[in-house]
Design an enzyme around this catalytic site. Structure first.
Site, short mmCIF file in Angstrom:
data_model
loop_
_atom_site.label_atom_id
_atom_site.label_comp_id
_atom_site.label_asym_id
_atom_site.label_seq_id
_atom_site.Cartn_x
_atom_site.Cartn_y
_atom_site.Cartn_z
N LYS A 11 15.56 2.39 3.45
CA LYS A 11 14.65 3.44 2.24
C LYS A 11 15.01 2.51 0.71
O LYS A 11 14.05 2.18 0.17
CB LYS A 11 15.11 4.60 3.20
CG LYS A 11 13.53 5.25 2.27
CD LYS A 11 11.76 4.86 2.09
CE LYS A 11 11.31 5.82 0.75
NZ LYS A 11 9.72 5.29 0.63
N ASP A 14 2.83 24.13 4.52
CA ASP A 14 3.08 24.25 2.91
C ASP A 14 3.20 25.50 2.79
O ASP A 14 2.03 26.25 2.90
CB ASP A 14 2.00 23.51 2.05
CG ASP A 14 3.09 22.76 0.53
OD1 ASP A 14 3.14 21.91 1.07
OD2 ASP A 14 2.97 23.47 0.29
N CYS A 62 7.86 6.76 -6.84
CA CYS A 62 9.36 6.85 -5.69
C CYS A 62 10.54 5.70 -6.51
O CYS A 62 11.42 5.64 -6.63
CB CYS A 62 8.59 5.96 -4.64
SG CYS A 62 7.23 6.91 -4.47
N LEU A 66 4.93 4.01 3.34
CA LEU A 66 3.66 4.01 2.54
C LEU A 66 3.72 3.87 0.79
O LEU A 66 4.80 4.41 0.13
CB LEU A 66 2.95 4.82 3.22
CG LEU A 66 2.95 6.77 2.96
CD1 LEU A 66 2.68 6.94 1.34
CD2 LEU A 66 2.55 7.81 3.55
N LYS A 103 -0.49 3.04 -11.26
CA LYS A 103 -1.12 2.34 -10.59
C LYS A 103 -2.63 2.11 -10.76
O LYS A 103 -2.59 3.61 -10.52
CB LYS A 103 -0.63 1.80 -9.84
CG LYS A 103 -0.06 2.50 -8.37
CD LYS A 103 0.12 1.80 -7.41
CE LYS A 103 0.15 2.26 -5.95
NZ LYS A 103 0.27 2.29 -4.88
N GLY A 163 4.31 -6.86 -15.85
CA GLY A 163 3.64 -5.70 -15.88
C GLY A 163 3.93 -4.85 -17.46
O GLY A 163 4.61 -5.11 -17.92
N VAL A 197 3.31 11.92 1.69
CA VAL A 197 3.95 11.97 2.70
C VAL A 197 3.62 12.64 4.24
O VAL A 197 3.05 12.84 5.01
CB VAL A 197 5.45 11.55 2.75
CG1 VAL A 197 5.41 11.25 4.23
CG2 VAL A 197 5.46 10.50 2.04
C1 UGA Z 1 6.23 2.24 -2.83
C2 UGA Z 1 6.62 1.86 -2.33
O1 UGA Z 1 5.92 0.08 -2.95
C3 UGA Z 1 6.78 1.68 -0.49
O2 UGA Z 1 6.57 1.18 0.46
C4 UGA Z 1 7.05 3.72 -0.82
O3 UGA Z 1 6.97 3.83 0.47
C5 UGA Z 1 6.51 4.29 -1.80
O4 UGA Z 1 7.28 4.11 -3.53
C6 UGA Z 1 7.35 5.21 -1.73
O5 UGA Z 1 9.25 5.49 -1.79
O6 UGA Z 1 7.06 6.15 -0.68
P1 UGA Z 1 4.09 3.58 -4.81
O7 UGA Z 1 5.34 4.31 -5.14
O8 UGA Z 1 3.00 3.89 -4.51
O9 UGA Z 1 5.00 2.95 -3.01
O10 UGA Z 1 3.86 2.56 -5.72
P2 UGA Z 1 3.59 0.28 -5.80
O11 UGA Z 1 2.87 -0.20 -5.07
O12 UGA Z 1 4.58 0.17 -5.02
O13 UGA Z 1 4.14 0.04 -6.93
C7 UGA Z 1 5.33 1.03 -7.96
C8 UGA Z 1 5.06 0.46 -9.10
O14 UGA Z 1 5.46 -1.19 -9.25
C9 UGA Z 1 3.90 1.00 -9.92
O15 UGA Z 1 3.96 1.17 -11.47
C10 UGA Z 1 3.37 -1.00 -10.16
O16 UGA Z 1 2.22 -1.39 -11.11
C11 UGA Z 1 4.15 -1.89 -10.05
N1 UGA Z 1 4.87 -3.01 -10.06
C12 UGA Z 1 4.31 -3.21 -8.87
C13 UGA Z 1 4.68 -4.16 -10.79
O17 UGA Z 1 4.24 -3.89 -12.46
N2 UGA Z 1 4.29 -5.11 -10.22
C14 UGA Z 1 4.43 -5.94 -8.78
O18 UGA Z 1 4.29 -6.92 -8.17
C15 UGA Z 1 3.92 -4.65 -8.32
#
Ligand code: UGA
Length: 442
Positions: free
Chosen positions: A201, A30, A257, A150, A317, A250, A11
């Protein structure tokens, strides 16, 4: 306006380079000297699409330091982007946050605005302000919540063009001063109090996690009753009240997060004698979903001793090398415990996996080598290289061509006639003469 960002993690670093890109005066601090040295040389310490280019463009405009005196003494705004990892009981550990507070209190004698970007339990900004009021002159520091939304892989785009910017402050002057950081950003601003901002959040992340657990359960039921989960997601998501995103079933959500933030909000509610039943269920469903591919593997091989398993994809992911809470880790550990011989391929996370779990798997440089002679293939991450891989090659390369696709990378029909036994999430070849199609009205 001189902005110092504490924490060169995901972040902090992305926020720093994006704000610098928009012409802000940024210092990033940092305590990790090796990370700061890398950044000074223009190298990104994390894997993120577009980051090296942006970092190069920032050049001399952004400064990096480990020295709190240099970082904090002249800052007008200090942004906390330090980690808040979860403790065993699910609560958030705020030790790094309060360490940063102590440094700011010692080195920023003039006072300034303190912006909390780290994900913190509701009420933390109030506590941080109380800390400053009791350890420095009261009112010298004003604390504002400005949560981050993000996502890894799209972090730069998410930061430069955010869907919304949430600012939670104790008074309008503080809110306005922090809003100025984002002058010129084309976004919707939600200006509110600190506790509401902190809650937005958690409520956002936990809702997305809930959506995923929900669709995973629906997909599991689709497998039992013979419906197609992808078309169900589409048919549901076209309703604008539901929306198409985060409805991909999935292997369960991972990363740094959703798992942490669902547990933290559940813990916070409990702490206040309230049970968040939907989030409890979200967590439980995800725990089971994460090992579903292992359970499916057992369906095909009761005894996994000596079975050669090719695991395609390790990261939680695509677009990242992050393995935190990645379902691949749980599945591989279970496979190894049962005596399977595990081979893996991942274009980004392979080295990290080998470092964290030495001797558990044989990392292969190509998909071909991973599949060669395998008895079973598990697809854990939907990397483009896997999606575009020729389905016929599974049958050609594998000893026993059984493919369990945890990310629905292929259509069920893609393997018809190939000799591959293909098993995916919530889908099967449906016994119907009607081909699913979407007809747009003209
Ligand atoms: C998530 C949120 O999407 C961000 O908005 C937030 O800022 C961030 O956490 C945080 O708190 O810092 P992130 O963890 O990077 O972001 O990843 P995502 O793209 O949201 O995916 C999270 C998980 O959900 C992955 O394992 C992904 O494969 C899974 N996922 C996502 C699914 O299984 N199905 C979906 O339809 C979407």
């Amino acid at each position: 306006m001189r902005i110092t960002i504490a924490g060169a993690g995901y972040v902090g670093l992305i926020t720093g380079v994006c704000l610098s890109h928009r012409g802000r005066d940024i210092t990033l601090i940092d305590p990790d000297a090796s990370k700061i040295a890398l950044l000074r040389e223009g190298h990104a310490p994390i894997f993120e699409n577009g980051l090296p280019k942006l970092l190069e463009e920032c050049g001399e405009k952004m400064s990096f330091t480990t020295d709190p005196q240099k970082a904090y003494a002249r800052a007008d705004v200090i942004v906390f982007a330090v980690p808040t990892p979860d403790r065993r009981d699910g609560s958030a550990n705020l030790a790094y946050l309060f360490e940063a507070c102590a440094q700011v209190a010692s080195f920023c004698e003039k006072g300034c605005f303190v912006v909390v970007k780290s994900t913190v339990p509701v009420g933390t900004c109030d506590k941080v302000e109380r800390y400053f009021d009791s350890n420095t002159r009261p009112g010298l520091f004003r604390v504002v919540s400005n949560p981050e939304f993000l996502a890894q892989g799209t972090a730069i785009e998410d930061t430069l063009r955010p869907a919304r910017i949430v600012i939670g402050a104790g008074d309008d002057n503080a809110a306005q001063s922090v809003r100025e950081i984002y002058d010129g950003f084309d976004s919707t601003f939600v200006i509110t109090d600190r506790r509401t901002a902190e809650m937005i959040k958690y409520a956002s992340n936990d809702f997305l996690a809930l959506k995923i657990s929900y669709i995973n359960e629906i997909a599991n039921l689709c497998e039992i009753v013979g419906a197609d989960s992808e078309t169900v997601s589409l048919g549901m998501g076209l309703d604008p009240r539901i929306g198409l995103r985060y409805l991909r079933p999935g292997t369960g959500y991972g990363g740094s997060c959703f798992p942490k933030d669902t547990k933290a909000l559940h813990w916070l509610a409990r702490y206040h004698d309230y049970e968040l039943k939907t989030i409890k269920a979200t967590i439980e469903v995800n725990e089971t979903q994460k090992i579903r591919l292992f359970k499916k593997a057992k369906k095909y091989y009761k005894d996994l001793q000596g079975v050669i398993v090719a695991v395609l994809g390790l990261a939680f992911k695509p677009g990242t090398d992050d393995l935190r809470e990645a379902p691949s880790v749980d599945v591989i550990q279970l496979l190894a415990e049962e005596g399977a011989v595990v081979r893996t391929w991942d274009p980004a996370a392979a080295a990290r996996f080998a470092q964290q779990y030495p001797d558990l798997v044989l990392a292969c440089p190509t998909v071909e080598e991973t599949l060669g002679g395998a008895d079973l293939c598990l697809i854990m991450t939907e990397w483009d290289e896997i999606i575009s891989y020729d389905p016929n090659d599974f049958a050609r390369l594998m000893h026993t061509p059984i493919v369990i696709d945890g990310r629905n990378c292929y259509t069920p029909g893609a393997f018809t006639g190939s000799g591959v036994l293909y098993d995916s999430v919530g889908r099967q070849v449906v016994n119907s003469e009607v081909m699913t199609r979407i007809e747009a009205c003209s």
